[in-house]
Design a protein around this motif. Structure first.
Motif, PDB file in Angstrom:
ATOM      1  N   ARG A 104       6.487   3.040   4.218  1.00 37.61           N
ATOM      2  CA  ARG A 104       5.750   3.262   3.029  1.00 37.61           C
ATOM      3  C   ARG A 104       4.776   2.018   2.691  1.00 37.61           C
ATOM      4  O   ARG A 104       4.300   1.752   1.767  1.00 37.61           O
ATOM      5  N   GLY A 105       4.588   1.347   3.900  1.00 36.94           N
ATOM      6  CA  GLY A 105       3.632   0.062   3.793  1.00 36.94           C
ATOM      7  C   GLY A 105       4.310  -1.357   3.591  1.00 36.94           C
ATOM      8  O   GLY A 105       3.548  -2.288   3.566  1.00 36.94           O
ATOM      9  N   ALA A 106       5.611  -1.452   3.457  1.00 36.48           N
ATOM     10  CA  ALA A 106       6.355  -2.549   3.393  1.00 36.48           C
ATOM     11  C   ALA A 106       5.932  -3.389   4.799  1.00 36.48           C
ATOM     12  O   ALA A 106       6.154  -3.009   5.863  1.00 36.48           O
ATOM     13  N   LYS A 107       5.919  -4.651   4.748  1.00 36.20           N
ATOM     14  CA  LYS A 107       5.540  -5.595   5.918  1.00 36.20           C
ATOM     15  C   LYS A 107       7.280  -6.103   6.020  1.00 36.20           C
ATOM     16  O   LYS A 107       7.855  -6.682   5.039  1.00 36.20           O
ATOM     17  N   PHE A 108       7.859  -5.886   7.356  1.00 35.39           N
ATOM     18  CA  PHE A 108       9.260  -6.502   7.667  1.00 35.39           C
ATOM     19  C   PHE A 108       9.249  -7.829   8.341  1.00 35.39           C
ATOM     20  O   PHE A 108       8.252  -7.912   9.382  1.00 35.39           O
ATOM     21  N   ILE A 163      -9.291  -1.262  -6.399  1.00 34.81           N
ATOM     22  CA  ILE A 163      -8.074  -1.193  -5.367  1.00 34.81           C
ATOM     23  C   ILE A 163      -7.949  -0.332  -4.326  1.00 34.81           C
ATOM     24  O   ILE A 163      -7.732  -0.959  -3.151  1.00 34.81           O
ATOM     25  N   ALA A 164      -8.723   0.857  -4.404  1.00 33.38           N
ATOM     26  CA  ALA A 164      -8.930   1.439  -3.154  1.00 33.38           C
ATOM     27  C   ALA A 164      -9.766   0.508  -1.950  1.00 33.38           C
ATOM     28  O   ALA A 164      -9.221   0.703  -0.807  1.00 33.38           O
ATOM     29  N   THR A 165     -10.597  -0.243  -2.466  1.00 32.82           N
ATOM     30  CA  THR A 165     -11.290  -0.929  -1.530  1.00 32.82           C
ATOM     31  C   THR A 165     -10.583  -1.934  -0.826  1.00 32.82           C
ATOM     32  O   THR A 165     -10.804  -2.183   0.080  1.00 32.82           O
ATOM     33  N   LEU A 166      -9.660  -2.720  -1.666  1.00 32.37           N
ATOM     34  CA  LEU A 166      -8.822  -3.686  -1.348  1.00 32.37           C
ATOM     35  C   LEU A 166      -7.880  -3.004  -0.425  1.00 32.37           C
ATOM     36  O   LEU A 166      -7.565  -3.652   0.576  1.00 32.37           O
ATOM     37  N   ALA A 192      13.677  -9.447   5.989  1.00 35.62           N
ATOM     38  CA  ALA A 192      12.883  -9.630   4.669  1.00 35.62           C
ATOM     39  C   ALA A 192      11.812  -8.646   4.505  1.00 35.62           C
ATOM     40  O   ALA A 192      11.074  -8.069   5.437  1.00 35.62           O
ATOM     41  N   LYS A 193      11.561  -8.165   3.236  1.00 37.50           N
ATOM     42  CA  LYS A 193      10.660  -6.966   3.180  1.00 37.50           C
ATOM     43  C   LYS A 193       9.634  -7.457   2.091  1.00 37.50           C
ATOM     44  O   LYS A 193       9.977  -7.919   0.882  1.00 37.50           O
ATOM     45  N   GLU A 194       8.112  -7.381   2.670  1.00 38.59           N
ATOM     46  CA  GLU A 194       7.291  -7.455   1.411  1.00 38.59           C
ATOM     47  C   GLU A 194       6.661  -6.304   1.137  1.00 38.59           C
ATOM     48  O   GLU A 194       6.309  -5.493   2.030  1.00 38.59           O
ATOM     49  N   PHE A 195       6.576  -6.035  -0.262  1.00 40.51           N
ATOM     50  CA  PHE A 195       6.229  -4.732  -0.705  1.00 40.51           C
ATOM     51  C   PHE A 195       4.889  -4.706  -0.613  1.00 40.51           C
ATOM     52  O   PHE A 195       4.091  -5.536  -0.504  1.00 40.51           O
ATOM     53  N   LEU A 196       4.331  -3.548  -0.750  1.00 42.64           N
ATOM     54  CA  LEU A 196       2.652  -3.228  -0.511  1.00 42.64           C
ATOM     55  C   LEU A 196       2.192  -3.520  -1.919  1.00 42.64           C
ATOM     56  O   LEU A 196       2.344  -2.795  -2.835  1.00 42.64           O
ATOM     57  N   SER A 197       1.635  -4.813  -1.839  1.00 40.11           N
ATOM     58  CA  SER A 197       0.980  -5.269  -2.973  1.00 40.11           C
ATOM     59  C   SER A 197      -0.169  -5.769  -2.580  1.00 40.11           C
ATOM     60  O   SER A 197      -0.836  -6.338  -1.613  1.00 40.11           O
ATOM     61  N   GLU A 224      -5.291 -11.427  -9.766  1.00 39.58           N
ATOM     62  CA  GLU A 224      -4.285 -10.706 -10.438  1.00 39.58           C
ATOM     63  C   GLU A 224      -3.594  -9.720  -9.242  1.00 39.58           C
ATOM     64  O   GLU A 224      -4.195  -9.102  -8.356  1.00 39.58           O
ATOM     65  N   SER A 225      -2.175  -9.844  -9.190  1.00 41.00           N
ATOM     66  CA  SER A 225      -1.446  -8.906  -8.033  1.00 41.00           C
ATOM     67  C   SER A 225      -0.805  -7.818  -8.751  1.00 41.00           C
ATOM     68  O   SER A 225      -0.336  -7.734  -9.816  1.00 41.00           O
ATOM     69  N   GLN A 226      -0.905  -6.727  -7.919  1.00 39.97           N
ATOM     70  CA  GLN A 226      -0.247  -5.385  -8.468  1.00 39.97           C
ATOM     71  C   GLN A 226       0.769  -4.891  -7.097  1.00 39.97           C
ATOM     72  O   GLN A 226      -0.074  -4.708  -6.281  1.00 39.97           O
ATOM     73  N   THR A 227       1.763  -4.486  -7.444  1.00 37.67           N
ATOM     74  CA  THR A 227       2.558  -3.925  -6.495  1.00 37.67           C
ATOM     75  C   THR A 227       2.245  -2.295  -6.720  1.00 37.67           C
ATOM     76  O   THR A 227       2.809  -1.960  -7.530  1.00 37.67           O
ATOM     77  N   LEU A 228       1.993  -1.755  -5.564  1.00 41.96           N
ATOM     78  CA  LEU A 228       1.843  -0.269  -5.504  1.00 41.96           C
ATOM     79  C   LEU A 228       3.060   0.548  -5.234  1.00 41.96           C
ATOM     80  O   LEU A 228       3.132   1.444  -5.530  1.00 41.96           O
TER      81      LEU A 228
END
Length: 344
Positions: free
Chosen positions: A221-225, A176-179, A162-167, A209-213
């Motif tokens: 590309r930063g996704a968590k598997f 956003i950069a700090t987070l 399963a893949k969790e997108f970079l959010s 608020e969530s944002q998928t980058l």
């Protein structure tokens, strides 16, 4: 230094060439037994080079029944912007859409396109054939590894990732950069994200608020598997065995799937095959941070052995291995294509 140490002590970030050192010895052993360095060509006879390198995604989509994959349009490298506009307008596609190289490279140059201006910018930079593809409305994405020996009546699913997108989730105070910088997995992606988003990363998201980058389920590309192999059921296996058996000459590889929910997926409903990968497929459930390096090696050995056995069986049925000369020629073309993609 913090990111360097994070990569050093988390093997999932190790360079491909380092992680695969033990696997190379197994490959050499199988190459000796088959008398071919490129025995994997016979693994999936209908895929270019067995799906190991230089395989066209569009040619693979053409093997899959159309109801199972997204609406897709191929744009040749030499297509003018005017002809691209005509082709786009005459297609069923609409914004937003996904643009990606027809011959891919681990998620490189895959981009979500929101409007005509962004499409023109992508076209100007792309010095390769690429695909325009509809955005899939489903939120869930998995990689499903499928294996079937040629003499078998039914194949099997050997792993699910399963893949969790970079959010990121806003705190109402930090940019956003700090987070991103606070999470090592995301901080590694900061240089690429800064190039893509620029000053947008200075924005402060409201609390909660969530944002998928990066809306792409790619580890690079930063996704968590996450290993979801416990989700393999007889119903799911029967469904996707039936689908994969409709793909002529496909025996070994990973299906990247976007879907609505697990119940419908097991029934073969509410899903799309985003990618079909052949002999170069990784059992990507190994990249779950909970797994050890030894677990990863064990799974890589297991899958490479199955690929070798399938290749030998297909070879006995008349499907040839690549000659050394042809294999090296294809490898050089792959290297040249990789440089083009990274340069775009």
């Amino acid at each position: 230094m913090r990111l360097f140490l994070h990569k050093l002590f988390h093997w999932e970030y190790w360079p491909f060439q380092v992680l695969y050192i033990p696997v190379y010895f197994q490959w050499l052993y199988f190459a000796f037994r088959s008398r071919s360095f490129f025995y994997f060509n016979a693994c999936n006879p209908s895929l270019q080079n067995g799906g190991f390198f230089m395989e066209s995604k569009k040619s693979i989509y053409d093997l899959i029944p159309s109801q199972y994959y997204p609406q897709t349009v191929l744009i040749s490298e030499n297509t003018s912007w005017e002809n691209l506009e005509i082709k786009f307008k005459n297609s069923p596609l609409q914004f937003p859409l996904i643009a990606k190289p027809d011959i891919g490279l681990r998620g490189a140059s895959v981009k979500k396109i929101l409007n005509c201006q962004e499409l023109k910018s992508y076209h100007e930079k792309a010095n390769f054939d690429f695909l325009l593809q509809e955005c899939i409305p489903y939120e869930n994405e998995i990689g499903l590894f499928y294996v079937r020996y040629p003499q078998e009546k039914q194949g099997r699913i050997t792993g699910i990732v399963a893949k969790e997108f970079l959010s990121i989730v806003g705190d109402g105070k930090s940019s956003i950069a700090t987070l991103l910088a606070q999470n090592p997995r995301f901080a590694i992606q900061l240089p690429v994200l800064q190039k893509e988003y620029g000053s947008q990363l200075d924005a402060i998201l409201p609390l909660g608020e969530s944002q998928t980058l990066v809306p792409i389920g790619n580890h690079a590309r930063g996704a968590k598997f996450l290993d979801y192999s416990d989700r393999i059921t007889p119903e799911l296996t029967q469904t996707f065995d039936g689908i994969c058996r409709q793909i002529d000459g496909f025996y070994f590889g990973r299906l990247d799937i976007m879907f609505d929910n697990w119940i419908d997926l097991a029934k073969g409903q509410q899903f799309k095959i985003v990618e079909l990968n052949g002999a170069a497929s990784e059992p990507t459930h190994i990249y779950d941070p909970r797994h050890s390096l030894f677990f990863a090696w064990k799974e890589l050995f297991r899958h490479q052995k199955m690929m070798f056995e399938i290749s030998r069986l297909n070879h006995k049925k008349g499907h040839s291995f690549l000659s050394f000369k042809k294999g090296m020629e294809q490898y050089r073309l792959h290297q040249q294509h990789s440089l083009k993609i990274f340069a775009s």
